[in-house]
Design a protein around this motif. Sequence first.
Motif, short mmCIF file in Angstrom:
data_model
loop_
_atom_site.label_atom_id
_atom_site.label_comp_id
_atom_site.label_asym_id
_atom_site.label_seq_id
_atom_site.Cartn_x
_atom_site.Cartn_y
_atom_site.Cartn_z
N GLY A 74 0.80 -1.22 0.00
CA GLY A 74 0.00 0.00 0.00
C GLY A 74 0.83 1.26 0.00
O GLY A 74 2.03 1.23 -0.21
N ASP A 121 -6.12 0.89 -1.66
CA ASP A 121 -4.75 1.18 -1.23
C ASP A 121 -3.82 0.38 -2.12
O ASP A 121 -4.03 -0.83 -2.34
N THR A 156 -0.49 4.31 -1.61
CA THR A 156 -1.14 5.24 -2.52
C THR A 156 -2.62 4.90 -2.56
O THR A 156 -2.98 3.76 -2.82
N SER A 157 -3.47 5.89 -2.31
CA SER A 157 -4.91 5.58 -2.25
C SER A 157 -5.69 6.20 -3.39
O SER A 157 -5.30 7.23 -3.95
N PHE A 193 -3.13 -2.50 -6.61
CA PHE A 193 -3.79 -2.34 -5.32
C PHE A 193 -3.67 -3.60 -4.47
O PHE A 193 -3.81 -4.72 -4.96
#
Length: 136
Positions: free
Chosen positions: A44, A96, A46-47, A79
């Motif tokens: 994860g 995420d 980066t959303s 993701f």
Amino acid sequence: MMSYEELSHTADVKIRARAPTCNALFGEAFQALMQVMYGEDRKGGTSRTIDLSAPDRESLLLDFLSEVLFVSEVDGLVFCCAEVHLGGMHIHALLDGEPFDPARHAKGTEVKGISYSGMSIRKDAKGYMLDILFDV
């Protein structure tokens, strides 16, 4: 004179997922898509957020997974997890992930799309079950 023959080939990956709730089922379908495409080594950091509405559950799932596929390809993201919230025929999902890394993520299978054909979401005493095809 022309002739042809039918050659057998597999143009899709069929997934069966089970979960106790519909939220969890959508999450399992998401995990299956990412696993097929990129394997298990996903982290994860980066959303992205997805908000969608549809007339029925199957359409909502198809639209959700298609949007995940689109965002993954366009933004170059892989993701690892999704926090899924369903409300009626609306989905809010927080994804995420991390940037695509060819050394870690290129071992999977390219998914071209999500097929509506043969898709079914069923509820029984144990929860929910999904059959879905990924076009590869």
